[in-house]
Design a protein around this motif. Sequence first.
Motif, short mmCIF file in Angstrom:
data_model
loop_
_atom_site.label_atom_id
_atom_site.label_comp_id
_atom_site.label_asym_id
_atom_site.label_seq_id
_atom_site.Cartn_x
_atom_site.Cartn_y
_atom_site.Cartn_z
N ARG A 199 33.47 29.06 46.61
CA ARG A 199 32.81 29.50 45.98
C ARG A 199 31.41 29.68 46.56
O ARG A 199 31.70 30.14 48.13
N GLY A 200 30.51 30.39 46.08
CA GLY A 200 29.13 31.30 46.93
C GLY A 200 29.84 32.73 46.93
O GLY A 200 31.01 33.22 47.33
N GLY A 201 28.78 33.79 48.03
CA GLY A 201 29.03 34.15 48.78
C GLY A 201 29.63 35.81 48.05
O GLY A 201 28.81 35.32 46.84
N ASP A 202 30.57 36.04 47.77
CA ASP A 202 31.09 37.34 47.52
C ASP A 202 32.30 36.95 45.62
O ASP A 202 32.65 37.40 45.12
N ILE A 203 31.57 35.77 45.61
CA ILE A 203 33.36 34.86 44.73
C ILE A 203 32.37 34.72 43.75
O ILE A 203 31.62 34.58 43.19
N THR A 204 33.27 35.09 41.95
CA THR A 204 32.63 35.21 41.28
C THR A 204 32.86 34.30 40.35
O THR A 204 33.59 33.05 40.83
N LYS A 205 32.08 33.67 39.57
CA LYS A 205 32.71 32.64 38.88
C LYS A 205 33.48 32.32 38.55
O LYS A 205 34.03 31.07 38.59
N ASP A 206 33.92 33.81 37.28
CA ASP A 206 36.23 33.63 37.10
C ASP A 206 36.53 33.71 38.57
O ASP A 206 37.70 32.96 38.11
N GLY A 207 35.79 34.12 39.84
CA GLY A 207 36.94 33.74 41.03
C GLY A 207 37.14 32.33 41.75
O GLY A 207 38.14 31.73 42.17
N GLU A 208 35.89 31.84 41.32
CA GLU A 208 36.54 30.19 41.42
C GLU A 208 37.79 29.12 41.12
O GLU A 208 37.93 28.55 41.53
#
Length: 306
Positions: A173-182
């Motif tokens: 999580r955080g950085g360039d990670i999107t919510k869907d990316g988690e």
Amino acid sequence: MKLTRKVKEILSWYESDNPGTKANLARIMMTGKLAGTGKMVILPVDQGFEHGPARSFAPNPEAYDPWYHPQLAIDAGLNAYATPLGMMEAVADRVAGQVPLILKMNSANSLSGLRDQAITGTVHDALKLGCSAIGFTIYPGSDDCYNMMEEFRDLAEEAKAVGLAVVLWSYPRGGDITKDGETAMDVCAYAAHMAALMGAHVIKVKLPSDHLEQGEAKKVYDKYKIDLSTQATRVAHVMQAAFNGRRIVVFSGGATKGADSVYDDARAIRDGGGNGSIIGRNTFQRPRDEALSMLNKIVGIYQGKE
């Protein structure tokens, strides 16, 4: 305690570990209704720290009592109970020898916007309280991820040296990670692989979706036609990323949801070769009888009976 062939096989994967650490891993795998199967269900109760007491326990006020949770784990025949220092200190004497304990060593809180966690316990605390393992969270992708990884390195080294097992929550999580990316497939597999590379004995990740977050990773998934079509195949891919299934991986239960969804998740984890569930809010936020019934059915799924 006579070890099963399956447990002996799993222990053989941890070739560098000392007898004390292997004994504690065996203790977790040989406890409860899933003893000896290589599958496990763990009850984690750190949500009060992460989300606040009312958000965590108001749906079932009995759960404000620290004693409620380990007794639930014992009565349900689970493999282990995990919680931060204060709750562990409140119950460790009463549950000594009844269920393996995992001291959660770091925690975040919803009052802070930081993607980081504070270390709130020590390896000495874990030993004093009779724990079998320590637990730690990292946030791959966050601005503080490297500090968290280095903190884990030091605590894991200390824990292993005194014969404790190590459980790592790997939550990108955080950085360039999107919510869907988690919960993206490529990201969850990456998180499991990093946890294995960092020396975790037991890895905790979220169940992956079929979303692909990283452009370069998507090219590889498409080129080699990696199957993301079902939850079971996605679990299988996470296991492949965890040293081709040679590390224990358990999957998060996530936020409270319907019982059928919880059971479907457990079946997908089982069918994909995962080692089990680490499930908190979906059980302790329900009335005790409902929670016990749910846990009994989840155990039955991992036993192949459901």
